[in-house]
Write an enzyme that holds these catalytic residues in place. Structure first.
Site, PDB file in Angstrom:
ATOM      1  N   ASP A 125       0.846  -1.196   0.000  1.00  0.00           N
ATOM      2  CA  ASP A 125       0.000   0.000   0.000  1.00  0.00           C
ATOM      3  C   ASP A 125       0.888   1.256   0.000  1.00  0.00           C
ATOM      4  O   ASP A 125       2.039   1.206   0.424  1.00  0.00           O
ATOM      5  CB  ASP A 125      -0.856   0.049   1.273  1.00  0.00           C
ATOM      6  CG  ASP A 125      -2.039  -0.925   1.226  1.00  0.00           C
ATOM      7  OD1 ASP A 125      -2.281  -1.548   0.176  1.00  0.00           O
ATOM      8  OD2 ASP A 125      -2.715  -1.049   2.263  1.00  0.00           O
ATOM      9  N   MET A 126       0.310   2.380  -0.446  1.00  0.00           N
ATOM     10  CA  MET A 126       1.044   3.649  -0.358  1.00  0.00           C
ATOM     11  C   MET A 126       0.449   4.473   0.779  1.00  0.00           C
ATOM     12  O   MET A 126      -0.771   4.572   0.902  1.00  0.00           O
ATOM     13  CB  MET A 126       0.956   4.414  -1.687  1.00  0.00           C
ATOM     14  CG  MET A 126       1.866   5.602  -1.751  1.00  0.00           C
ATOM     15  SD  MET A 126       3.616   5.205  -1.500  1.00  0.00           S
ATOM     16  CE  MET A 126       4.093   4.640  -3.130  1.00  0.00           C
ATOM     17  N   ARG A 172      -1.397  -0.598  -8.326  1.00  0.00           N
ATOM     18  CA  ARG A 172      -2.768  -0.178  -8.017  1.00  0.00           C
ATOM     19  C   ARG A 172      -2.793   1.353  -8.120  1.00  0.00           C
ATOM     20  O   ARG A 172      -1.918   2.015  -7.568  1.00  0.00           O
ATOM     21  CB  ARG A 172      -3.132  -0.589  -6.594  1.00  0.00           C
ATOM     22  CG  ARG A 172      -4.474  -0.005  -6.135  1.00  0.00           C
ATOM     23  CD  ARG A 172      -4.637  -0.055  -4.611  1.00  0.00           C
ATOM     24  NE  ARG A 172      -4.680  -1.394  -4.097  1.00  0.00           N
ATOM     25  CZ  ARG A 172      -4.292  -1.719  -2.852  1.00  0.00           C
ATOM     26  NH1 ARG A 172      -3.797  -0.805  -2.033  1.00  0.00           N
ATOM     27  NH2 ARG A 172      -4.371  -2.969  -2.442  1.00  0.00           N
ATOM     28  N   LYS A 175      -6.986   7.338  -5.688  1.00  0.00           N
ATOM     29  CA  LYS A 175      -6.877   8.796  -5.590  1.00  0.00           C
ATOM     30  C   LYS A 175      -5.866   9.200  -4.521  1.00  0.00           C
ATOM     31  O   LYS A 175      -5.145  10.178  -4.679  1.00  0.00           O
ATOM     32  CB  LYS A 175      -8.250   9.395  -5.259  1.00  0.00           C
ATOM     33  CG  LYS A 175      -9.219   9.351  -6.427  1.00  0.00           C
ATOM     34  CD  LYS A 175     -10.509  10.102  -6.103  1.00  0.00           C
ATOM     35  CE  LYS A 175     -11.456  10.027  -7.289  1.00  0.00           C
ATOM     36  NZ  LYS A 175     -12.778  10.623  -6.984  1.00  0.00           N
ATOM     37  N   ARG A 276     -11.149   7.005   8.766  1.00  0.00           N
ATOM     38  CA  ARG A 276     -10.915   7.420   7.374  1.00  0.00           C
ATOM     39  C   ARG A 276     -12.094   7.051   6.485  1.00  0.00           C
ATOM     40  O   ARG A 276     -12.537   7.835   5.659  1.00  0.00           O
ATOM     41  CB  ARG A 276      -9.640   6.767   6.830  1.00  0.00           C
ATOM     42  CG  ARG A 276      -8.366   7.356   7.403  1.00  0.00           C
ATOM     43  CD  ARG A 276      -7.210   7.205   6.421  1.00  0.00           C
ATOM     44  NE  ARG A 276      -6.893   5.819   6.152  1.00  0.00           N
ATOM     45  CZ  ARG A 276      -6.053   5.087   6.872  1.00  0.00           C
ATOM     46  NH1 ARG A 276      -5.445   5.637   7.903  1.00  0.00           N
ATOM     47  NH2 ARG A 276      -5.802   3.842   6.558  1.00  0.00           N
TER      48      ARG A 276
HETATM   49  C1  LIG Z   1      -8.881  -1.287  -3.063  1.00  0.00           C
HETATM   50  C2  LIG Z   1      -8.437   0.062  -2.598  1.00  0.00           C
HETATM   51  C3  LIG Z   1      -7.168   0.231  -2.105  1.00  0.00           C
HETATM   52  C4  LIG Z   1      -6.727   1.487  -1.686  1.00  0.00           C
HETATM   53  N1  LIG Z   1      -5.424   1.654  -1.287  1.00  0.00           N
HETATM   54  C5  LIG Z   1      -4.980   2.874  -0.978  1.00  0.00           C
HETATM   55  C6  LIG Z   1      -3.605   3.110  -0.708  1.00  0.00           C
HETATM   56  O1  LIG Z   1      -2.763   2.206  -0.755  1.00  0.00           O
HETATM   57  N2  LIG Z   1      -3.218   4.375  -0.384  1.00  0.00           N
HETATM   58  C7  LIG Z   1      -4.120   5.416  -0.344  1.00  0.00           C
HETATM   59  O2  LIG Z   1      -3.707   6.545  -0.069  1.00  0.00           O
HETATM   60  N3  LIG Z   1      -5.435   5.217  -0.583  1.00  0.00           N
HETATM   61  C8  LIG Z   1      -5.876   3.984  -0.909  1.00  0.00           C
HETATM   62  N4  LIG Z   1      -7.214   3.802  -1.204  1.00  0.00           N
HETATM   63  C9  LIG Z   1      -8.189   4.866  -0.874  1.00  0.00           C
HETATM   64  C10 LIG Z   1      -8.397   5.797  -2.052  1.00  0.00           C
HETATM   65  O3  LIG Z   1      -7.235   6.574  -2.215  1.00  0.00           O
HETATM   66  C11 LIG Z   1      -9.592   6.719  -1.784  1.00  0.00           C
HETATM   67  O4  LIG Z   1      -9.442   7.425  -0.634  1.00  0.00           O
HETATM   68  C12 LIG Z   1     -10.928   5.991  -1.720  1.00  0.00           C
HETATM   69  O5  LIG Z   1     -10.950   4.901  -2.584  1.00  0.00           O
HETATM   70  C13 LIG Z   1     -12.053   6.943  -2.152  1.00  0.00           C
HETATM   71  O6  LIG Z   1     -11.788   7.459  -3.421  1.00  0.00           O
HETATM   72  P1  LIG Z   1     -12.656   7.112  -4.720  1.00  0.00           P
HETATM   73  O7  LIG Z   1     -11.729   6.951  -5.859  1.00  0.00           O
HETATM   74  O8  LIG Z   1     -13.544   5.980  -4.457  1.00  0.00           O
HETATM   75  O9  LIG Z   1     -13.436   8.469  -5.013  1.00  0.00           O
HETATM   76  P2  LIG Z   1     -14.414   9.350  -4.088  1.00  0.00           P
HETATM   77  O10 LIG Z   1     -14.722  10.545  -4.902  1.00  0.00           O
HETATM   78  O11 LIG Z   1     -13.851   9.546  -2.719  1.00  0.00           O
HETATM   79  O12 LIG Z   1     -15.663   8.411  -3.963  1.00  0.00           O
HETATM   80  C14 LIG Z   1     -16.532   8.159  -5.068  1.00  0.00           C
HETATM   81  C15 LIG Z   1     -17.890   7.789  -4.477  1.00  0.00           C
HETATM   82  O13 LIG Z   1     -17.771   6.542  -3.770  1.00  0.00           O
HETATM   83  C16 LIG Z   1     -18.575   6.576  -2.621  1.00  0.00           C
HETATM   84  N5  LIG Z   1     -17.734   6.359  -1.431  1.00  0.00           N
HETATM   85  C17 LIG Z   1     -16.402   6.520  -1.344  1.00  0.00           C
HETATM   86  N6  LIG Z   1     -15.974   6.206  -0.111  1.00  0.00           N
HETATM   87  C18 LIG Z   1     -17.070   5.853   0.592  1.00  0.00           C
HETATM   88  C19 LIG Z   1     -17.292   5.410   1.933  1.00  0.00           C
HETATM   89  N7  LIG Z   1     -16.301   5.279   2.808  1.00  0.00           N
HETATM   90  N8  LIG Z   1     -18.556   5.100   2.316  1.00  0.00           N
HETATM   91  C20 LIG Z   1     -19.595   5.212   1.448  1.00  0.00           C
HETATM   92  N9  LIG Z   1     -19.437   5.636   0.171  1.00  0.00           N
HETATM   93  C21 LIG Z   1     -18.203   5.939  -0.246  1.00  0.00           C
HETATM   94  C22 LIG Z   1     -19.275   7.899  -2.594  1.00  0.00           C
HETATM   95  O14 LIG Z   1     -20.542   7.767  -3.204  1.00  0.00           O
HETATM   96  C23 LIG Z   1     -18.386   8.780  -3.429  1.00  0.00           C
HETATM   97  O15 LIG Z   1     -19.089   9.837  -3.991  1.00  0.00           O
HETATM   98  C24 LIG Z   1      -7.635   2.583  -1.695  1.00  0.00           C
HETATM   99  C25 LIG Z   1      -8.922   2.410  -2.209  1.00  0.00           C
HETATM  100  C26 LIG Z   1      -9.330   1.192  -2.685  1.00  0.00           C
HETATM  101  C27 LIG Z   1     -10.679   1.066  -3.303  1.00  0.00           C
END
Ligand SMILES: Cc1cc2nc3c(=O)[nH]c(=O)nc-3n(C[C@H](O)[C@H](O)[C@H](O)COP(=O)(O)OP(=O)(O)OC[C@H]3O[C@@H](n4cnc5c(N)ncnc54)[C@H](O)[C@@H]3O)c2cc1C
Length: 303
Positions: A125-126, A172, A175, A276
């Protein structure tokens, strides 16, 4: 997010831990490895893959980091024993990165050695921007040493990300969850989306295996267009989502024939991860309010 939701996000650290625990139960498999295995079996039965994360970011001593690495060895054994369709995601701070780079390197090497015996992939992970250089360096060290079953993560919100793409094999793209200063991180959500798509495209252009980790329908649509334009087969990329987030959207991806891997966290150190996830939930105020009402108003009056 509404103004109310944003206000609740700021107040979340003051919400009592038992309430956070209840609200976040959908995001976490449980406290024990058996809970994670049961969750992965349920996901596998629904046609989804998994990546298991041992929660443990509050590391202050070397023995805590070693305990997390040991727990991962048990996870790898369980994946093999229970024939789970899954791999593992590790955090280098959990292995001691902020205490001592060599400690993290040793713990990682130990976990990678066991994963190779079992034929199981390891995703690093980052974390926050202070760890990016070390994380990429340890990933490159392993790949240069012939350890092909290891991948890393790039965060589309970081300004440096496109420059980090060259030479990475298995990535991976997400965002990025950590809040960084504006000189390091894009502040406009639309720019982050554009950066996400550009990063996926650059990785595909250089032949990398890409795991597209998002619940954002706009990004998912663009990514599917990139995949279709290249005519990639279902095993040449994957989508990833977090446990308990937008499950129906994930089901749609599976029905459309894409591979979907769900991030399955478990463990005793659930609190930071839960905060988070709740902070990202656009309906967090409603959930907190419903929980409060649930505790204050007797069940028979709630109907
Ligand atoms: C498999 C996986 C691994 C990840 N690994 C890392 C990592 O190594 N390092 C890192 O910095 N980040 C990691 N992340 C987190 C990522 O960076 C985001 O913070 C997170 O995925 C939300 O971003 P999004 O792209 O879904 O967009 P967003 O714009 O945040 O979300 C899009 C939509 O998804 C829905 N949504 C998002 N989160 C939630 C929630 N918690 N509850 C309910 N609805 C929600 C909402 O409807 C939102 O409008 C990971 C995410 C995933 C899916």
């Amino acid at each position: 997010m509404t103004l109310l939701d944003r206000a609740v996000v700021r107040l979340l650290p003051a919400v009592p831990k038992p309430v956070v625990r209840r609200l976040s139960s959908r995001y976490i498999a449980g406290e024990r490895l058996a809970d994670a295995c049961a969750t992965v079996k349920r996901l596998n039965a629904a046609g989804k893959l998994a990546t298991i994360d041992v929660l443990g970011e509050e590391i202050e001593r070397a023995d805590e980091a070693e305990a997390i690495a040991d727990e991962y060895l048990d996870v790898l054994d369980a994946i093999e024993r229970e024939r789970l369709d899954g791999n593992i995601s590790v955090k280098l701070t959990g292995f001691g990165l902020k205490l001592d780079l060599d400690l993290a390197r040793e713990n990682l090497a130990c976990v990678v050695a066991r994963s190779e015996e079992r034929g199981i992939f390891v995703r690093i992970d980052m974390e926050d921007a202070s760890t990016t250089d070390d994380t990429l360096a340890l990933y490159r060290e392993l790949r240069d040493g012939g350890h092909d079953g290891v991948g890393v993560v790039l965060q589309a919100s970081l300004r440096r990300t496109l420059a980090d793409v060259p030479g990475l094999h298995n990535v991976r793209v997400c965002k990025g969850i950590y809040v960084e200063p504006p000189e390091l991180q894009l502040q406009d959500p639309d720019e982050v989306r554009e950066s996400f798509v550009a990063t996926v495209e650059a990785l595909l252009d250089q032949g990398s295996y890409v795991a597209i980790a998002t619940h954002d329908e706009w990004v998912l649509q663009r990514a599917q267009e990139l995949i279709a334009r290249r005519g990639l087969g279902a095993h040449e990329y994957e989508f990833q989502m977090l446990l308990g987030v937008r499950e129906r959207l994930g089901d749609r991806l599976v029905r459309a024939g894409h591979r979907l891997r769900i991030y399955v966290p478990y463990g005793r150190y659930w609190y930071e991860y839960s905060l988070r996830r709740l902070q990202e939930n656009p309906r967090v105020a409603g959930y907190v309010a419903a929980d409060m009402v649930g505790r204050v108003v007797p069940r028979r009056l709630r109907l």
